[in-house]
Design an enzyme around this catalytic site. Sequence first.
Site, PDB file in Angstrom:
ATOM      1  N   TYR A   1       0.854  -1.194   0.000  1.00  0.00           N
ATOM      2  CA  TYR A   1       0.000   0.000   0.000  1.00  0.00           C
ATOM      3  C   TYR A   1       0.887   1.240   0.000  1.00  0.00           C
ATOM      4  CZ  TYR A   1      -4.952  -1.028   0.229  1.00  0.00           C
ATOM      5  OH  TYR A   1      -6.221  -1.352  -0.109  1.00  0.00           O
TER       6      TYR A   1
ATOM      7  N   LYS B   1      -1.750   0.657 -25.116  1.00  0.00           N
ATOM      8  CA  LYS B   1      -2.151   0.584 -26.529  1.00  0.00           C
ATOM      9  C   LYS B   1      -0.896   0.675 -27.399  1.00  0.00           C
ATOM     10  CE  LYS B   1      -6.878   2.298 -25.858  1.00  0.00           C
ATOM     11  NZ  LYS B   1      -7.008   3.109 -24.635  1.00  0.00           N
TER      12      LYS B   1
ATOM     13  N   THR C   1      -3.385   6.062 -22.097  1.00  0.00           N
ATOM     14  CA  THR C   1      -3.246   4.741 -21.503  1.00  0.00           C
ATOM     15  C   THR C   1      -1.818   4.316 -21.797  1.00  0.00           C
ATOM     16  OG1 THR C   1      -4.084   3.804 -23.571  1.00  0.00           O
ATOM     17  CG2 THR C   1      -5.650   4.024 -21.756  1.00  0.00           C
TER      18      THR C   1
ATOM     19  N   ASP D   1      -6.385  13.744 -25.135  1.00  0.00           N
ATOM     20  CA  ASP D   1      -6.355  12.330 -24.755  1.00  0.00           C
ATOM     21  C   ASP D   1      -5.655  11.590 -25.887  1.00  0.00           C
ATOM     22  OD1 ASP D   1      -6.816   9.659 -24.406  1.00  0.00           O
ATOM     23  OD2 ASP D   1      -8.954   9.845 -23.954  1.00  0.00           O
TER      24      ASP D   1
ATOM     25  N   GLU E   1      -0.551   4.846  -0.450  1.00  0.00           N
ATOM     26  CA  GLU E   1      -1.346   6.055  -0.684  1.00  0.00           C
ATOM     27  C   GLU E   1      -0.477   7.303  -0.557  1.00  0.00           C
ATOM     28  OE1 GLU E   1      -2.712   3.462   0.830  1.00  0.00           O
ATOM     29  OE2 GLU E   1      -4.916   3.553   0.768  1.00  0.00           O
TER      30      GLU E   1
ATOM     31  N   ARG F   1      -1.403  -2.530 -18.750  1.00  0.00           N
ATOM     32  CA  ARG F   1      -2.711  -1.880 -18.784  1.00  0.00           C
ATOM     33  C   ARG F   1      -2.773  -0.809 -17.686  1.00  0.00           C
ATOM     34  NH1 ARG F   1      -6.995  -3.060 -21.616  1.00  0.00           N
ATOM     35  NH2 ARG F   1      -5.754  -4.710 -22.562  1.00  0.00           N
TER      36      ARG F   1
HETATM   37  N1  DSN Z   1     -11.444   0.509 -25.498  1.00  0.00           N
HETATM   38  C1  DSN Z   1     -10.513   1.398 -26.126  1.00  0.00           C
HETATM   39  C2  DSN Z   1     -10.503   1.252 -27.608  1.00  0.00           C
HETATM   40  O1  DSN Z   1     -10.732   0.165 -28.076  1.00  0.00           O
HETATM   41  O2  DSN Z   1     -10.251   2.208 -28.319  1.00  0.00           O
HETATM   42  C3  DSN Z   1     -10.705   2.797 -25.721  1.00  0.00           C
HETATM   43  O3  DSN Z   1     -10.588   2.894 -24.344  1.00  0.00           O
END
Ligand code: DSN
Length: 415
Positions: free
Chosen positions: A51, A225, A222, A196, A53, A231
Amino acid sequence: MSFLKEYDSEIFDLCELELERQTDHLEMIASENFTLPAVMEAMGSVFTNKYAEGYPAKRYYGGCEYADKVEQLAIDRACKLFSCKFANVQPHSGSQANGAVYAGLIKAGDKILGMDLSHGGHLTHGSKPSFSGKNYSPFYYGVELDGRINYQRVMDIAKIVQPKIIVCGASAYAREIDFKKFREIADEVGAILFADIAHIAGLVAAGEHPSPFPYADVVTTTTHKTLAGPRGGMIMTNDEDIAKKMNSAIFPALQGGPLVHVIAAKAVGFKYNLSPEWKDYAKQVKANAKILGEVLIKRGYDVVSGGTDNHLILVSFVGSDISGKEADAALGNAGITINKNTVPGETRSPFVTSGIRVGSPALTSRGMKEKEFKLIANKMADVLDDINNTKLQAEIKEELKILAQNFIIYNQSTY
Ligand code: DSN
């Protein structure tokens, strides 16, 4: 020796089946990727027990001396990667990161202007079923019938709406995003510019897509990707005041304990993104998506906007009998995993759609290049040309399985 196999054979067996699925199928969902075994090892490390925080050197629990070092390393690498001053690496996901931007910078009911979900935006850009559309007053811009953003039209909408935040960045947009133009629009109406970059972050990190800095006030992504890390999510800014607000919005406002094991994995992922081979990977991602589009156009398919500048293409079936849902199922039967997607001029429901979204990041991570993408694009066209031919789909699946197995990315020792 596998601890998992010994202790929980049910989950172990499911991991085996998933590994087999990932190995034998061609993963072409634009938002998916294969991360490094080193990233997976960090995710499964002892830091899952801790933990922590708070933030480095400002924790609410003892024993954080190594967690501090891990998080600081992740922050420093993130800032180096994106040439920015501040990074919060704690968001559990991109949606959490986006939630923190709104929670930290505007009040409930304030107006936000984002890209319409059905035009390629994300749920968290103001879509009605999402917290972003429920807690704030959402307005939308979209793409023209040519599949491109018309910046003058966005300016016109912004002038009427007068939003507090303008969101740029998309989940299904194949063309470069002009952050400078978005900055001009935000300045014109006195809005905060929020980028984003979840989909394109790996390309931005490699200099293969223009950076949102110095134009955006706050940037989220994120890490799994195009970045090919674990993730998770992240927030970045050059503004110290916004950085402080983001830190409080993530903890204690929205999240509790950070996932230190995932933060460790993010740091490992960033090390990969900072390596010289990353640029080659990002270039190849773009080259592979480009040839995919070119072959499908040659085979008579309507690739939205006539091609791509990034890692994905959108194929439109508007005006034909094929729906996105049918194409998704037929390609799935042939061992090609993609997703149905709404496209410009959409006439069908979001559950059926008139298009598909196809991406190159995951297969590029497996080492595939133009030669393989050309072959796959032709197989896709063969399936779409004769969409009800399940025998052909089964034959192609067997053929593509052999191709896939020549590009092994993991073996059992990965877990
Ligand atoms: N689920 C993602 C996508 O497939 O683009 C976006 O968060």
